[in-house]
Design a protein around this motif. Structure first.
Motif, PDB file in Angstrom:
ATOM      1  N   GLN A   1       0.809  -1.217   0.000  1.00 43.84           N
ATOM      2  CA  GLN A   1       0.000   0.000   0.000  1.00 43.84           C
ATOM      3  C   GLN A   1       0.842   1.267   0.000  1.00 43.84           C
ATOM      4  OE1 GLN A   1      -3.250  -0.096  -0.398  1.00 43.84           O
ATOM      5  NE2 GLN A   1      -3.354  -2.344  -0.273  1.00 43.84           N
ATOM      6  N   THR A   2       2.005   1.230   0.624  1.00 47.86           N
ATOM      7  CA  THR A   2       2.853   2.420   0.720  1.00 47.86           C
ATOM      8  C   THR A   2       4.287   2.051   0.377  1.00 47.86           C
ATOM      9  OG1 THR A   2       3.228   2.015   3.093  1.00 47.86           O
ATOM     10  CG2 THR A   2       1.394   3.465   2.504  1.00 47.86           C
ATOM     11  N   ARG A   3       5.078   3.052   0.006  1.00 47.53           N
ATOM     12  CA  ARG A   3       6.486   2.829  -0.308  1.00 47.53           C
ATOM     13  C   ARG A   3       7.295   2.688   0.978  1.00 47.53           C
ATOM     14  NH1 ARG A   3       9.228   7.675   0.571  1.00 47.53           N
ATOM     15  NH2 ARG A   3       7.836   9.469   0.824  1.00 47.53           N
ATOM     16  N   GLY A   4       8.549   2.261   0.824  1.00 47.69           N
ATOM     17  CA  GLY A   4       9.440   2.083   1.968  1.00 47.69           C
ATOM     18  C   GLY A   4       9.534   0.615   2.366  1.00 47.69           C
ATOM     19  N   TRP A   5      10.043   0.391   3.548  1.00 46.99           N
ATOM     20  CA  TRP A   5      10.156  -0.978   4.056  1.00 46.99           C
ATOM     21  C   TRP A   5       8.800  -1.431   4.573  1.00 46.99           C
ATOM     22  CZ3 TRP A   5      14.118  -3.725   2.728  1.00 46.99           C
ATOM     23  CH2 TRP A   5      15.368  -3.139   2.555  1.00 46.99           C
ATOM     24  N   GLN A   6       8.301  -2.536   4.032  1.00 45.75           N
ATOM     25  CA  GLN A   6       7.019  -3.074   4.481  1.00 45.75           C
ATOM     26  C   GLN A   6       7.237  -4.413   5.153  1.00 45.75           C
ATOM     27  OE1 GLN A   6       3.507  -2.845   1.996  1.00 45.75           O
ATOM     28  NE2 GLN A   6       2.981  -4.971   2.444  1.00 45.75           N
ATOM     29  N   PRO A   7       6.933  -4.516   6.447  1.00 50.96           N
ATOM     30  CA  PRO A   7       7.048  -5.813   7.136  1.00 50.96           C
ATOM     31  C   PRO A   7       5.891  -6.720   6.768  1.00 50.96           C
ATOM     32  CG  PRO A   7       6.208  -4.157   8.637  1.00 50.96           C
ATOM     33  CD  PRO A   7       6.510  -3.438   7.351  1.00 50.96           C
ATOM     34  N   ILE A   8       6.094  -8.000   6.938  1.00 51.63           N
ATOM     35  CA  ILE A   8       5.032  -8.955   6.615  1.00 51.63           C
ATOM     36  C   ILE A   8       4.030  -9.093   7.759  1.00 51.63           C
ATOM     37  CG2 ILE A   8       6.229 -11.003   7.505  1.00 51.63           C
ATOM     38  CD1 ILE A   8       5.118 -12.516   5.068  1.00 51.63           C
ATOM     39  N   ASN A   9       4.373  -8.535   8.925  1.00 52.63           N
ATOM     40  CA  ASN A   9       3.499  -8.605  10.102  1.00 52.63           C
ATOM     41  C   ASN A   9       3.314 -10.049  10.576  1.00 52.63           C
ATOM     42  OD1 ASN A   9       3.151  -5.797  10.169  1.00 52.63           O
ATOM     43  ND2 ASN A   9       1.474  -5.903   8.711  1.00 52.63           N
ATOM     44  N   LYS A  10       2.066 -10.447  10.821  1.00 55.27           N
ATOM     45  CA  LYS A  10       1.825 -11.742  11.453  1.00 55.27           C
ATOM     46  C   LYS A  10       1.329 -12.771  10.440  1.00 55.27           C
ATOM     47  CE  LYS A  10       0.752  -9.829  16.017  1.00 55.27           C
ATOM     48  NZ  LYS A  10      -0.256  -9.714  17.089  1.00 55.27           N
TER      49      LYS A  10
ATOM     50  N   ALA B   1      12.387   5.356  -2.570  1.00 55.30           N
ATOM     51  CA  ALA B   1      11.502   4.608  -1.674  1.00 55.30           C
ATOM     52  C   ALA B   1      11.637   5.064  -0.222  1.00 55.30           C
ATOM     53  CB  ALA B   1      11.772   3.112  -1.792  1.00 55.30           C
ATOM     54  N   LEU B   2      12.851   5.413   0.188  1.00 60.96           N
ATOM     55  CA  LEU B   2      13.112   5.757   1.582  1.00 60.96           C
ATOM     56  C   LEU B   2      13.159   7.262   1.814  1.00 60.96           C
ATOM     57  CD1 LEU B   2      15.842   3.077   2.385  1.00 60.96           C
ATOM     58  CD2 LEU B   2      13.376   2.919   2.684  1.00 60.96           C
TER      59      LEU B   2
ATOM     60  N   GLU C   1       4.093  12.282  -3.061  1.00 60.88           N
ATOM     61  CA  GLU C   1       4.087  10.958  -3.679  1.00 60.88           C
ATOM     62  C   GLU C   1       4.023  11.049  -5.201  1.00 60.88           C
ATOM     63  OE1 GLU C   1       4.699   8.260  -1.986  1.00 60.88           O
ATOM     64  OE2 GLU C   1       4.777   9.475  -0.156  1.00 60.88           O
ATOM     65  N   SER C   2       3.341  12.068  -5.713  1.00 66.54           N
ATOM     66  CA  SER C   2       3.293  12.259  -7.163  1.00 66.54           C
ATOM     67  C   SER C   2       4.658  12.643  -7.706  1.00 66.54           C
ATOM     68  CB  SER C   2       2.260  13.331  -7.521  1.00 66.54           C
ATOM     69  OG  SER C   2       0.959  12.941  -7.112  1.00 66.54           O
ATOM     70  N   LYS C   3       5.423  13.434  -6.948  1.00 66.38           N
ATOM     71  CA  LYS C   3       6.786  13.774  -7.361  1.00 66.38           C
ATOM     72  C   LYS C   3       7.653  12.526  -7.447  1.00 66.38           C
ATOM     73  CE  LYS C   3       6.962  18.462  -5.392  1.00 66.38           C
ATOM     74  NZ  LYS C   3       7.667  19.356  -4.443  1.00 66.38           N
ATOM     75  N   LEU C   4       7.582  11.704  -6.411  1.00 67.76           N
ATOM     76  CA  LEU C   4       8.402  10.495  -6.388  1.00 67.76           C
ATOM     77  C   LEU C   4       7.969   9.514  -7.473  1.00 67.76           C
ATOM     78  CD1 LEU C   4       8.566   9.983  -2.520  1.00 67.76           C
ATOM     79  CD2 LEU C   4      10.359  10.893  -3.985  1.00 67.76           C
ATOM     80  N   SER C   5       6.680   9.441  -7.750  1.00 66.29           N
ATOM     81  CA  SER C   5       6.189   8.543  -8.798  1.00 66.29           C
ATOM     82  C   SER C   5       6.699   8.978 -10.167  1.00 66.29           C
ATOM     83  CB  SER C   5       4.658   8.509  -8.793  1.00 66.29           C
ATOM     84  OG  SER C   5       4.166   7.930  -7.607  1.00 66.29           O
ATOM     85  N   GLN C   6       6.707  10.299 -10.412  1.00 67.99           N
ATOM     86  CA  GLN C   6       7.215  10.791 -11.696  1.00 67.99           C
ATOM     87  C   GLN C   6       8.706  10.519 -11.845  1.00 67.99           C
ATOM     88  OE1 GLN C   6       5.504  12.696 -14.576  1.00 67.99           O
ATOM     89  NE2 GLN C   6       7.307  11.471 -15.075  1.00 67.99           N
ATOM     90  N   LEU C   7       9.479  10.754 -10.796  1.00 65.56           N
ATOM     91  CA  LEU C   7      10.912  10.456 -10.842  1.00 65.56           C
ATOM     92  C   LEU C   7      11.149   8.966 -11.038  1.00 65.56           C
ATOM     93  CD1 LEU C   7      12.205  12.803  -7.978  1.00 65.56           C
ATOM     94  CD2 LEU C   7      12.723  13.005 -10.418  1.00 65.56           C
TER      95      LEU C   7
ATOM     96  N   TYR D   1       9.222   0.180  -3.811  1.00 60.07           N
ATOM     97  CA  TYR D   1       9.525   1.393  -4.568  1.00 60.07           C
ATOM     98  C   TYR D   1       8.261   2.240  -4.723  1.00 60.07           C
ATOM     99  CZ  TYR D   1      13.671  -1.268  -6.094  1.00 60.07           C
ATOM    100  OH  TYR D   1      14.824  -2.005  -6.144  1.00 60.07           O
ATOM    101  N   PRO D   2       8.421   3.537  -5.029  1.00 53.20           N
ATOM    102  CA  PRO D   2       7.233   4.337  -5.348  1.00 53.20           C
ATOM    103  C   PRO D   2       6.544   3.807  -6.600  1.00 53.20           C
ATOM    104  CG  PRO D   2       9.135   5.748  -4.916  1.00 53.20           C
ATOM    105  CD  PRO D   2       9.655   4.343  -4.996  1.00 53.20           C
ATOM    106  N   GLN D   3       5.293   4.132  -6.740  1.00 55.51           N
ATOM    107  CA  GLN D   3       4.557   3.722  -7.934  1.00 55.51           C
ATOM    108  C   GLN D   3       5.101   4.465  -9.145  1.00 55.51           C
ATOM    109  OE1 GLN D   3       0.404   4.684  -7.823  1.00 55.51           O
ATOM    110  NE2 GLN D   3      -0.142   3.273  -9.476  1.00 55.51           N
ATOM    111  N   ALA D   4       5.418   3.737 -10.204  1.00 60.62           N
ATOM    112  CA  ALA D   4       5.941   4.353 -11.430  1.00 60.62           C
ATOM    113  C   ALA D   4       4.774   4.939 -12.214  1.00 60.62           C
ATOM    114  CB  ALA D   4       6.706   3.325 -12.255  1.00 60.62           C
ATOM    115  N   LYS D   5       4.546   6.238 -12.022  1.00 63.42           N
ATOM    116  CA  LYS D   5       3.368   6.857 -12.602  1.00 63.42           C
ATOM    117  C   LYS D   5       3.664   8.315 -12.913  1.00 63.42           C
ATOM    118  CE  LYS D   5      -1.542   7.653 -11.540  1.00 63.42           C
ATOM    119  NZ  LYS D   5      -2.598   7.499 -10.496  1.00 63.42           N
TER     120      LYS D   5
END
Length: 320
Positions: free
Chosen positions: A151-160, A316-317, A270-276, A187-191
């Motif tokens: 759902q979001t960029r960055g490090w995503q844990p798998i949780n439980k 992403a970070l 987030e739109s800036k990061l997606s464009q980059l 990674y950010p969404q490539a958009k």
């Protein structure tokens, strides 16, 4: 004797840390209701055989409860992320379920916790089924891959993760929950709808330098990890078994900088990061030497999968 005592001690310690829960299923409640009706009928008519059958079926349910508990008691799991992914795509993990018991395990279901804000009594709805293992041999393991939505960029844990089973009769549902430390880089969404910013490399004079393009052939160099395999000089490698790649000469104007100023007019972060992110993918696909310049991070121009990952990881970070 010492080994047996040590094994019993280790199992006791594990049972304290890894709890196993159990509740009747809908069939289990139906089974209990049927036994109650049989008992009332046997009492009403004074039928000793009815009592015998009722208590026999009750003992069968009691034995099934112990088998259901033992079926997942000595299971353990390990999980690792396979590769980074882009936001809103599924992240892949490699999961290994280990059976440490001397008996086989059957009908094991693996589920992932996708909701964390549900009331405690709705705990079953908080998990999304991922995979079912029909059989794991004694002292053996079963490996497979699972996918988790992002759902979001960055490090995503798998949780439980939940391991559960209704073996052997389906009248009891037993489960245990594992909290995993594994995480995947998202990674950010490539958009974006903008074309690559084709400005010169920060005002430098145009001269010829190496670029993975289709211009003048400039010679061979030792292969670097991440370079496209179709650039490898296979004929030269056949002569001396040294892996080299072809490189070409092109104007330094083809050195591409992707900077924060190029997206300064975009309001949403987030739109800036997606464009980059989209520009990075296009620059890599087109064979440019590209660099990234964002607040707090400056990556010199290069190309290849390793360089691309370095740039995408910085996006992403990124935090304001």
């Amino acid at each position: 004797m010492t080994a047996v005592i040590r094994e019993i001690w280790q199992r006791w310690q594990k049972s304290r840390n890894q709890r196993i829960y159990m509740i009747p299923t809908r069939y289990g409640y139906g089974y209990a209701g049927l036994l109650l009706l049989m008992l009332l009928g046997a009492i009403n008519y004074g039928n000793s055989l009815g009592h015998l059958l009722c208590f026999l079926l009750a003992s069968l349910g009691h034995v099934a409860m112990h088998h259901s508990h033992r079926n997942i008691r000595d299971l353990d799991i390990s999980i690792t992320a396979i590769e980074p992914t882009f936001c809103l795509q599924n992240a892949r993990f490699m999961l290994n379920v280990i059976n440490q018991d001397d008996r086989d395990s059957f009908h094991i279901s693996i589920a992932h916790q996708h909701k964390q804000d549900l009331p405690r009594w709705q705990f079953i709805k908080a998990f999304n089924p991922l995979h079912t293992i029909e059989h794991i041999s004694a002292n053996n393991n079963h490996s497979f891959s699972i996918t988790i939505p992002t759902q979001t960029r960055g490090w995503q844990p798998i949780n439980k993760l939940r391991l559960s089973s209704n073996y052997p009769l389906g009248i009891f549902f037993s489960w245990t929950v594992y909290s995993q430390q594994a995480q995947v880089l998202v990674y950010p969404q490539a958009k974006g709808n903008r074309s690559l910013p084709m400005h010169q490399g920060h005002g430098k004079q145009t001269q010829y330098r190496a670029k993975m393009g289709d211009e003048e052939f400039a010679g061979l160099r030792r292969y670097r990890e991440g370079e496209p395999l179709h650039r490898v000089a296979w004929k030269a490698m056949a002569r001396d078994d040294v892996m080299r790649s072809k490189h070409f000469a092109s104007p330094e104007g083809d050195e591409l900088w992707l900077s924060w100023q190029d997206v300064s007019d975009i309001i949403d972060l987030e739109s800036k990061l997606s464009q980059l992110c989209q520009w990075l993918l296009h620059a890599e696909a087109d064979g440019y030497l590209y660099g990234l310049d964002i607040p707090g991070t400056r990556i010199e121009p290069n190309n290849g999968k390793t360089h691309q990952h370095h740039c995408l990881k910085s996006l992403a970070l990124y935090h304001d």
